[in-house]
Design a protein around this motif. Sequence first.
Motif, short mmCIF file in Angstrom:
data_model
loop_
_atom_site.label_atom_id
_atom_site.label_comp_id
_atom_site.label_asym_id
_atom_site.label_seq_id
_atom_site.Cartn_x
_atom_site.Cartn_y
_atom_site.Cartn_z
N ARG A 161 52.76 55.39 30.23
CA ARG A 161 52.87 55.67 31.66
C ARG A 161 51.91 54.79 32.46
O ARG A 161 52.27 54.30 33.54
CB ARG A 161 52.56 57.14 31.94
N ILE A 162 50.71 54.59 31.97
CA ILE A 162 49.75 53.72 32.66
C ILE A 162 50.36 52.34 32.88
O ILE A 162 50.30 51.77 33.97
CB ILE A 162 48.44 53.60 31.87
N VAL A 163 50.96 51.81 31.80
CA VAL A 163 51.52 50.46 31.85
C VAL A 163 52.77 50.42 32.71
O VAL A 163 52.92 49.54 33.58
CB VAL A 163 51.82 49.96 30.42
N GLU A 164 53.68 51.36 32.50
CA GLU A 164 54.95 51.35 33.23
C GLU A 164 54.75 51.54 34.73
O GLU A 164 55.36 50.84 35.54
CB GLU A 164 55.86 52.46 32.70
N GLN A 165 53.88 52.48 35.11
CA GLN A 165 53.69 52.79 36.52
C GLN A 165 52.53 52.01 37.14
O GLN A 165 52.20 52.23 38.31
CB GLN A 165 53.48 54.29 36.70
N ARG A 166 51.94 51.12 36.37
CA ARG A 166 50.84 50.28 36.85
C ARG A 166 49.72 51.13 37.45
O ARG A 166 49.28 50.91 38.59
CB ARG A 166 51.33 49.24 37.89
N LEU A 167 49.24 52.09 36.68
CA LEU A 167 48.15 52.96 37.13
C LEU A 167 46.83 52.24 36.90
O LEU A 167 46.04 52.58 36.02
CB LEU A 167 48.20 54.30 36.40
N SER A 168 46.61 51.23 37.70
CA SER A 168 45.45 50.35 37.57
C SER A 168 44.68 50.33 38.88
O SER A 168 45.30 50.26 39.95
CB SER A 168 45.92 48.94 37.21
N PRO A 169 43.32 50.42 38.81
CA PRO A 169 42.49 50.38 37.60
C PRO A 169 42.36 51.75 36.96
O PRO A 169 42.67 52.77 37.55
CB PRO A 169 41.14 49.90 38.14
N GLN A 170 41.86 51.73 35.71
CA GLN A 170 41.47 52.93 34.99
C GLN A 170 39.95 52.91 34.80
O GLN A 170 39.35 51.84 34.67
CB GLN A 170 42.15 53.01 33.63
N TYR A 171 39.36 54.10 34.82
CA TYR A 171 37.91 54.23 34.64
C TYR A 171 37.66 54.89 33.29
O TYR A 171 38.12 56.01 33.04
CB TYR A 171 37.31 55.06 35.78
N VAL A 172 36.95 54.19 32.40
CA VAL A 172 36.83 54.62 31.01
C VAL A 172 35.37 54.84 30.63
O VAL A 172 34.53 53.95 30.79
CB VAL A 172 37.45 53.57 30.06
N SER A 173 35.08 56.03 30.11
CA SER A 173 33.76 56.34 29.57
C SER A 173 33.71 55.79 28.14
O SER A 173 34.25 56.40 27.22
CB SER A 173 33.52 57.85 29.57
N LEU A 233 45.92 48.18 27.08
CA LEU A 233 45.71 48.14 28.54
C LEU A 233 45.37 46.74 29.01
O LEU A 233 45.92 46.25 30.01
CB LEU A 233 44.62 49.13 28.94
N LEU A 234 44.48 46.09 28.31
CA LEU A 234 44.06 44.74 28.72
C LEU A 234 45.19 43.73 28.56
O LEU A 234 45.38 42.86 29.42
CB LEU A 234 42.84 44.31 27.91
N ASP A 235 45.96 43.86 27.49
CA ASP A 235 47.10 42.95 27.28
C ASP A 235 48.15 43.10 28.36
O ASP A 235 48.92 42.18 28.63
CB ASP A 235 47.74 43.19 25.90
N ASN A 236 48.19 44.28 28.97
CA ASN A 236 49.17 44.54 30.04
C ASN A 236 48.54 44.44 31.43
O ASN A 236 49.10 44.94 32.41
CB ASN A 236 49.79 45.92 29.84
N ASP A 237 47.39 43.77 31.50
CA ASP A 237 46.72 43.47 32.77
C ASP A 237 46.36 44.71 33.57
O ASP A 237 46.42 44.71 34.81
CB ASP A 237 47.59 42.53 33.62
N ILE A 238 45.99 45.79 32.87
CA ILE A 238 45.44 46.96 33.53
C ILE A 238 43.94 46.76 33.65
O ILE A 238 43.25 46.58 32.65
CB ILE A 238 45.74 48.26 32.73
N GLU A 239 43.42 46.78 34.87
CA GLU A 239 41.99 46.58 35.06
C GLU A 239 41.23 47.84 34.64
O GLU A 239 41.70 48.96 34.83
CB GLU A 239 41.68 46.26 36.52
N LEU A 240 40.03 47.62 34.10
CA LEU A 240 39.20 48.73 33.64
C LEU A 240 37.81 48.64 34.25
O LEU A 240 37.25 47.56 34.41
CB LEU A 240 39.07 48.72 32.12
N HIS A 241 37.26 49.81 34.59
CA HIS A 241 35.85 49.94 34.91
C HIS A 241 35.26 50.85 33.84
O HIS A 241 35.81 51.92 33.56
CB HIS A 241 35.63 50.55 36.29
N ALA A 242 34.16 50.44 33.25
CA ALA A 242 33.59 51.19 32.13
C ALA A 242 32.32 51.92 32.55
O ALA A 242 31.66 51.55 33.52
CB ALA A 242 33.28 50.25 30.96
N GLN A 243 32.01 52.97 31.78
CA GLN A 243 30.80 53.74 32.02
C GLN A 243 30.06 53.97 30.70
O GLN A 243 30.68 54.18 29.66
CB GLN A 243 31.14 55.10 32.65
N VAL A 244 28.74 53.94 30.79
CA VAL A 244 27.88 54.30 29.67
C VAL A 244 26.92 55.37 30.16
O VAL A 244 26.14 55.13 31.09
CB VAL A 244 27.07 53.09 29.15
#
Length: 490
Positions: A149-161, A190-201
């Motif tokens: 769904r993220i890829v198909e609907q282009r739910l970008s960016p995603q925020y990932v812990s 996600l990266l191969d499908n050009d979904i941008e990510l913001h990461a958290q630590v």
Amino acid sequence: MYEFAVTPAVTQLRRPGVIITEVMPGGLADELELRPADRIIKVNGRSVRDYLDFRFQTAGETELTFRVKKPNGETLDIEFDREEGEDFGINFEQIVPRQCANECLFCFCKGNPADARPSLFVRDEDIRLSFLYGNYTTLSSITDDEMKRIVEQRLSPQYVSVHATDLKTRAYLLGVSEDRADISGKLKTLLDNDIELHAQVVLCPEINDGQILEKTLRDLAAHYPKVVSTAVVPVALTRYNTDERLTRVTPEFCRGTIREVDKLQREFRKTLGVTFAFLGDEIYLKAGMDVPSRRHYGNYPQIEDGVGMVRSFLNGFEKLMKAGTDTRQRAEAVTIAKQFFVDVRTHPEARRPAEIDRPASSKYPRKRSQPLHGTILTGEMFAPILHQQIEVYNHLTGSELHVLAVPNTYFGGDVAVAGLLTGQDYLKIVDRIKGDFVIIPKHTIKSDEPILLDGMTLEELCSKFPVPVLDLDTAGLVKFLAENRSPDEN
């Protein structure tokens, strides 16, 4: 960012479709005789799960068929044409969050008092809320269908812990098996499908700091610009966190972290052209060090995670102090200053909570010719910075504003940020209020209901203060101070 219904989406038996909550008079939906409480089940034969599905399945379509279920159980198909780009004039129910299946060592929900407001125990793990509001997910329990769904609907960016790219460390932190903790395949998809990510630590001393933190930041930076940024924020432990595996964040630890990460930041600025890895404001404040410059934060990609908020306030306040005396110049200063408080995470199509009604005592009538005389309440961490700026304002305007640091006795422990203050905390310092009004941080009040974290209503709080109570965020405070500068100030 925003709070949602408490019912777990992963266990709730939900009827298909999405419920209409509002129909605009004279709009397309009104012409189709759609009404609140109607449920749109399908669009052009495709099932609808929520309003994101509706948005995706209607995008660009001019010939449409809605399958609608009425509250009385009647089901009908509505066929119609619409003009390209024509708005439906319709609002839907809020998304019910999918809940987290992890047992994170540091989860803030474990630090809540037993009588805390129910919504504080909601642990969401929802790719939709990540897209709409910037909520973080770990991806550890996200299904293949959700990934598609993220890829198909282009739910970008995603925020990932992420917390750690070392698998054993990540599994330990999340309280799951290494197999569950391994999201390398999902990240690659996600990266191969050009979904941008913001990461958290979430930085936990003696667990994911030092060399493990360096490895994590280097591993993530290797995927820039698709991994746009990484926020490093310190674990916050309340007095209810009793897990002996967790170590409290000390000033010495913060200073060491700043030294170590600063080296990487310099390297990233040379190789990537951006800082990439950002430390939370709390780390600088607890270390007793100045926050970095405006340039350090770029477009503030992680400001809603407490990264750059102090710098944005300082810059906005500086613009206000440089403003002239006439109304036009003050209005321009407010406009410029508010640019530093732009929410960069919430998607334009996200549903923002409606503005709640304020109690009558929260309104503060005042003649512009009078200097301000009141008290501003904030958390212990931000108080020294705010006090310094308010002293400048007092000197320039003749105002008598007092900044009061409110100890957080409700959560206790390391919690010293303004946003986690409660009604009980405020009432313990009522006798120290000076002036004819008091300002409290707006973020201590639920976004769509006038209630504080401990369940106290705003109306009840206001009734216990001898002066009007104003709830303002940092942008609102800047605006308030600008609008209440006397016309004759030099």
